[in-house]
Design an enzyme around this catalytic site. Structure first.
Site, PDB file in Angstrom:
ATOM      1  N   ASP A  12      31.953  36.096  39.354  1.00  0.00           N
ATOM      2  CA  ASP A  12      33.608  35.206  38.287  1.00  0.00           C
ATOM      3  C   ASP A  12      34.677  36.333  39.525  1.00  0.00           C
ATOM      4  O   ASP A  12      35.385  37.638  39.493  1.00  0.00           O
ATOM      5  CB  ASP A  12      33.759  36.100  37.016  1.00  0.00           C
ATOM      6  CG  ASP A  12      34.317  35.045  36.524  1.00  0.00           C
ATOM      7  OD1 ASP A  12      34.976  34.256  36.844  1.00  0.00           O
ATOM      8  OD2 ASP A  12      35.402  35.939  35.621  1.00  0.00           O
ATOM      9  N   GLU A  72      31.642  31.613  40.545  1.00  0.00           N
ATOM     10  CA  GLU A  72      32.460  30.160  39.539  1.00  0.00           C
ATOM     11  C   GLU A  72      33.716  29.397  40.796  1.00  0.00           C
ATOM     12  O   GLU A  72      33.860  30.056  41.349  1.00  0.00           O
ATOM     13  CB  GLU A  72      33.173  30.720  38.756  1.00  0.00           C
ATOM     14  CG  GLU A  72      34.430  30.131  38.128  1.00  0.00           C
ATOM     15  CD  GLU A  72      34.384  30.736  36.194  1.00  0.00           C
ATOM     16  OE1 GLU A  72      34.915  30.182  35.490  1.00  0.00           O
ATOM     17  OE2 GLU A  72      33.409  31.387  36.264  1.00  0.00           O
ATOM     18  N   ASP A 144      34.755  39.443  32.020  1.00  0.00           N
ATOM     19  CA  ASP A 144      34.220  39.214  33.465  1.00  0.00           C
ATOM     20  C   ASP A 144      33.332  39.627  33.652  1.00  0.00           C
ATOM     21  O   ASP A 144      32.373  38.716  34.322  1.00  0.00           O
ATOM     22  CB  ASP A 144      35.317  39.725  34.717  1.00  0.00           C
ATOM     23  CG  ASP A 144      37.219  39.923  34.190  1.00  0.00           C
ATOM     24  OD1 ASP A 144      37.678  38.974  34.509  1.00  0.00           O
ATOM     25  OD2 ASP A 144      37.503  41.013  33.898  1.00  0.00           O
TER      26      ASP A 144
END
Length: 167
Positions: A12, A72, A144
């Protein structure tokens, strides 16, 4: 590592904090391996922060030994300056993973949420709760890290679906 299992690193990306999570997938069975966050020093220059992300992600790949990685995709932010910085951090993360020789898949935030929670616009706390349910051994202490594990779970599910479709 379990025979037939694949080790997946989920990322992420972020300039301030880049979350990471490693799982093993053996068929539909998922196992938690590790997770955490890469923090950069807000007082450092942009170049130094991006170099830190590269250095720490590369070391993480060497230490954890994933077979594949997933990251992502950047979502459009209202603040163009923030979006640009996020894009730079994401670019460094992508390049770092690719330079280690890992195949890297990219997933939209809505697809990750839909895969893990069942709803494309789920809140962060819902994602974290489902990650804990799917990976009971998870030690994700930050959003996160939980998001990075969700990226890895999404990749495990979609790569399995592709394999079934190809068979």
């Amino acid at each position: 590592m379990t025979i037939g299992a694949i080790r997946i690193l989920g990322v992420d990306p972020g300039l301030r904090t880049t979350g990471w999570g490693v799982i093993e997938a053996a068929g539909s069975r998922l196992s938690f391996i590790g997770c955490g966050s890469i923090e950069t020093d807000a007082a450092a220059s942009l170049a130094e922060r991006l170099a830190a992300i590269h250095r720490l992600l590369t070391g993480l790949v060497e230490r954890e030994g994933p077979d594949e990685a997933a990251i992502e995709e950047t979502f459009v932010n209202r603040d163009p300056q923030s979006a640009l910085k996020l894009g730079q951090a994401r670019g460094v993360a992508l390049a770092s993973l690719a330079l280690t020789g890992l195949p890297v898949a990219e997933y939209a935030a809505n697809l990750i949420k839909k895969t893990v929670v069942g709803v494309g616009h789920a809140e962060k706390r819902q994602v974290a709760m489902m990650v804990r349910m799917l990976l009971p051994a998870s030690t994700a202490r930050t959003p996160d890290a939980a998001d990075a594990l969700a990226v890895a779970i999404c990749h495990a599910q979609h790569r399995a679906a592709r394999a079934r479709g190809a068979a």
